[in-house]
Design an enzyme around this catalytic site. Structure first.
Site, mmCIF file in Angstrom:
data_model
loop_
_atom_site.group_PDB
_atom_site.id
_atom_site.type_symbol
_atom_site.label_atom_id
_atom_site.label_comp_id
_atom_site.label_asym_id
_atom_site.label_seq_id
_atom_site.Cartn_x
_atom_site.Cartn_y
_atom_site.Cartn_z
ATOM 1 C CG HIS A 557 -1.855 1.167 1.279
ATOM 2 N ND1 HIS A 557 -3.170 1.101 0.884
ATOM 3 C CD2 HIS A 557 -1.654 2.449 1.681
ATOM 4 C CE1 HIS A 557 -3.737 2.289 1.033
ATOM 5 N NE2 HIS A 557 -2.836 3.121 1.523
ATOM 6 C CD GLU A 558 1.879 3.737 3.752
ATOM 7 O OE1 GLU A 558 2.189 4.768 3.115
ATOM 8 O OE2 GLU A 558 0.881 3.687 4.492
ATOM 9 C CG HIS A 561 0.621 6.493 -0.989
ATOM 10 N ND1 HIS A 561 -0.454 7.173 -1.522
ATOM 11 C CD2 HIS A 561 0.136 5.844 0.105
ATOM 12 C CE1 HIS A 561 -1.531 6.937 -0.793
ATOM 13 N NE2 HIS A 561 -1.202 6.135 0.192
ATOM 14 C CG HIS A 564 0.595 8.705 -7.813
ATOM 15 N ND1 HIS A 564 -0.583 9.149 -7.247
ATOM 16 C CD2 HIS A 564 0.591 9.195 -9.076
ATOM 17 C CE1 HIS A 564 -1.260 9.850 -8.125
ATOM 18 N NE2 HIS A 564 -0.571 9.893 -9.250
#
Length: 778
Positions: A557-558, A561, A564
């Site tokens: 999940h992290e 980011h 991105h």
């Protein structure tokens, strides 16, 4: 006008095929602790000179072995970094951060640079000068955010109290100046003049025009066009909202701090935990505690659960009053700024929804698409209760957790092997990169087409006094720096006492940090930090750091980011990386959770740390089924909470008799299949997300729906190894991820999903997304 990157989760082949050093055909023998040495030096301040980054990314078995071992085995890392050599540099390679007071010096120098840029913008008068205003304002924002974002990270993660304190002082001084700029009429007027002149805007790129609109909206939200007394009130309100919001979270408390029950009433609860809370035959259960949550799931006595439920859903009167006051302050701020409500103010800028009406369309469509599944799950819970109470035809609010736990129990037993999943997820396996030091491993992200594209710091292991919350920090955004700026900064450096700090104009313009060259210009590379609280590997080197499946999901999940931030390397930092629409920011990270549970992806790295056997996928499938049980009811609860958030930030907040608790109970009765909270409770006083996510709580649901859709459409729900297809990944990169905030997100989504109905956005598009639903088929 200026804002820091806020985000209060390993590379996949579809992002950069070369960033994932793929496993070769695995050897039959178990993995052994390796021995390897190379050139690296660390100094006493924790700063280091990493070995030189490569400009290509060969995929070899040896690289895979080395990179995994850097994370898995402490002795390997000691050997890897023990050879003398290299020149000590500052933290993050920032030349100012070589000693404890370095952050203060960095802030001082940055403020001096910022004031020079402000003077330049205010003095602009010719068409040529006005053409540069957007780039100058973006540079101004970057100068300040370099300090703010880095200082914010250092003050909450660095183990040295002196450095933390200096970082806090640096942050405060720059933040104060930033607030001055956000209400500076001269900057607003100069930008407006530039935007109104066709001779100026004709040479602007589309990205430049987007940045101009973003800056203009930021000024509008800061009430910069109002008379002085109203601007003063705006600043006062903003400060008070910040203070009250922080106090609301920090001072949040239940009306009843402890629930006292006879020990005999807690049958079913873990006897060891119950005994620890027992004194003289009474159990003293802290109202807001893990033990209270456990009791609601396991205690057989319904009356005991009722007492615990009432206490845990009833906030203190002071907490509720602070919530009401915070909402009224926000309502006044919106009115002062010329908006109908705070929701209209918050959703206008950098949001896909654009209006509360569009959010309402999304939530209403989502609750309808979710309802059949939620009703089915409620029927299952009622049927389970009727096994013990055949005459009952309803569930009480304190029944839901208890009976759902009973139904989940066989799944937990069947999936007991899930506890062994951690044996297949050693930390060194998922991550790829280059170097680290005891607290932070430094990884250089290298593309097979673009060379060195980002720097990633991984602070993943637990240590005393470290926050347990996983987080992604953008320490520096991408930005293009032209030769004229480099020459200007170099000249300033030569005239100051910083002459010896930098060896070139490029290093002076980037504070000594990493950059890439593009013709006559350079780009400062995104610099990112991932912080987690994973267990340390064995000090004896016989066992790597092992992750539970939840921790693996968190890591993915992290890293979503981070992906991105890496891909969206725009020319302007205002729209770089995760500085996109707020309600799109969680899409990449949520999408990565699908990859974490995909059989083909897991096959790339998931092997037993001792035997090197591949992971039996059935273990993951069992874990996923267990996690998704009663997912629709959980989603329904989030929908109601998001509706409540919208209601709190509607015009109702400024009306007499505003009652958040009554509003919440009414929404539960109208939109929830589950039994509503009983009268007398006041859960809204516990809604801490209101402090930092006011009016945008729906974003979590919105991005979950979008992530499911992207997974199903772009990556074919993982069928036929579609998750590993570079073609699929390139499509998502080119259509959506690489743009950051520089392109209309609705057009990005329409292209990614091949769905023209989304292209124009608006209420119809929001309703369409809601109709897709967010629960996964079992």
């Amino acid at each position: 006008m200026i804002r820091t990157v806020t985000r209060p989760r390993q590379w996949q082949r579809w992002v950069y095929s070369s960033c994932l050093l793929q496993r070769a055909v695995p050897p039959a023998a178990a993995r052994q602790q390796p021995r390897f040495t190379t050139s690296h030096k660390a100094n006493h301040f924790g700063y280091h000179q990493p070995i030189a980054p490569v400009t290509h990314a060969p995929i070899t078995r040896e690289d895979d072995f080395v990179l995994r071992s850097v994370f898995d085995y402490p002795q390997f890392w000691q050997d890897f970094t023990s050879v003398p050599g290299g020149i000590p540099v500052g933290l993050f390679r920032n030349s100012f951060l070589k000693e404890p007071r370095g952050m203060l010096t960095f802030a001082y120098v940055s403020l001096k640079k910022a004031r020079a840029v402000v003077a330049k913008v205010l003095a602009a008068s010719s068409v040529t000068e006005y053409r540069l205003i957007v780039r100058d304002l973006d540079r101004l924002s970057d100068i300040l955010c370099r300090v703010l974002d880095m200082a914010d990270f250092v003050r909450v993660t660095h183990p040295d109290p002196e450095i933390q304190q200096n970082a806090s002082k640096a942050w405060e001084s720059v933040y104060e100046y930033m607030n001055e700029l956000n209400t500076m009429t001269g900057l607003h007027d100069q930008l407006a003049t530039a935007m109104a002149n066709p001779d100026v805007t004709v040479v602007w790129s589309e990205e430049e025009k987007t940045v101009a609109e973003v800056l203009k909206l930021d000024f509008t939200k800061s009430a910069v066009s109002l008379p002085q007394k109203y601007r003063d009130r705006f600043v006062q309100l903003s400060s008070e909202i910040s203070a009250v919001g922080s106090a609301f979270v920090q001072e949040m408390a239940p009306e009843q701090e402890t629930v006292v029950l006879p020990s005999s009433d807690l049958r079913g609860m873990d006897p060891v935990r119950a005994r620890d809370l027992t004194r003289r035959g009474k159990v003293y259960l802290p109202t807001l505690s893990g033990e209270a949550v456990m009791a609601l799931r396991t205690v057989h006595d319904a009356d005991a659960r009722k007492h615990i439920f009432y206490a845990s859903r009833t906030a203190s009167r002071r907490s509720v009053q602070m919530l009401e006051y915070l909402m009224r302050l926000r309502s006044e701020l919106a009115s002062l700024s010329g908006f109908e409500s705070y929701g209209h103010l918050a959703l206008r800028d950098r949001m896909m929804a654009k209006s509360p009406e569009a959010v309402d369309q999304f939530l209403r469509a989502l609750v309808e698409s979710n309802r059949p599944k939620a009703m089915q799950e409620m029927a299952e819970l009622l049927a389970e209760k009727q096994k013990a109470y055949p005459q009952t035809n309803s569930l009480d609010p304190w029944d839901k957790d208890y009976y759902s736990d009973i139904i989940r129990r066989p799944l937990r037993v069947a999936g007991r092997q899930g506890d062994l999943l951690s044996s297949y997820f050693s930390l060194g396996v998922p991550l790829v990169g280059e170097t680290w030091h005891p607290d932070v491993r430094r990884l250089d992200v290298v593309s097979d087409t673009d060379g060195h594209v980002a720097v990633l710091y991984c602070d993943l292991f637990t240590r005393p006094n470290k926050s347990p919350n996983p987080a992604h920090f953008t320490l520096r955004c991408s930005r293009e720096i032209f030769a004229s700026e480099m020459e200007e900064v170099w000249e300033q450096t030569q005239q100051s006492n910083q002459k010896s700090m930098f060896g070139s104009p490029e290093l002076a313009a980037t504070d000594g940090m990493t950059f890439s060259r593009h013709g006559d210009s350079i780009k400062q590379l995104p610099t990112i930090a991932l912080v987690c609280d994973f267990p340390q590997p064995s000090k004896h080197g016989d066992q790597p750091a092992l992750l539970s499946f939840l921790q693996l999901e968190t890591l993915f999940h992290e890293m979503g980011h981070a992906i991105h931030s890496v891909l969206a390397r725009t020319s302007f930092q205002t729209v770089a990386g995760t500085r996109c629409a707020t309600d799109l920011a969680e899409l990449p990270s949520t999408l990565m959770e699908f990859f974490a549970a995909d059989a083909a992806v897991l096959g790339q790295f998931a092997r037993h740390h001792e035997t090197n056997e591949p992971l039996p996928y059935r273990m993951v499938a069992q874990k996923a089924r267990q996690t998704r049980r009663f997912e629709a009811l959980d989603t329904e609860n989030q929908i109601v909470t998001a509706m409540f958030d919208q209601a709190l930030h509607s015009p109702r907040a400024g009306e007499p008799g505003f009652d958040p608790t009554a509003i919440f109970h009414a929404l539960q009765r109208t939109h929830s299949c589950a039994p509503p909270d009983p009268p007398g409770t006041s859960w809204p006083g516990f809604f801490g997300h209101l402090s930092g996510y006011g009016s945008v709580y729906y974003s979590y649901l919105f991005d979950r729906v979008l992530a499911q859709r992207v997974w199903d459409v772009v990556f074919k729900a993982g069928e036929r190894r579609a998750a590993l297809s570079r073609e699929n990944g390139e499509k998502l990169k080119q259509s959506l991820l690489k743009w950051g905030g520089a392109r209309d997100p609705w057009k990005c989504l329409a292209e990614a999903l091949d769905d023209d109905r989304l292209a124009e956005g608006g209420e119809e598009a929001m309703a369409l997304v809601g109709s897709w639903g967010s629960t996964k088929p079992r």
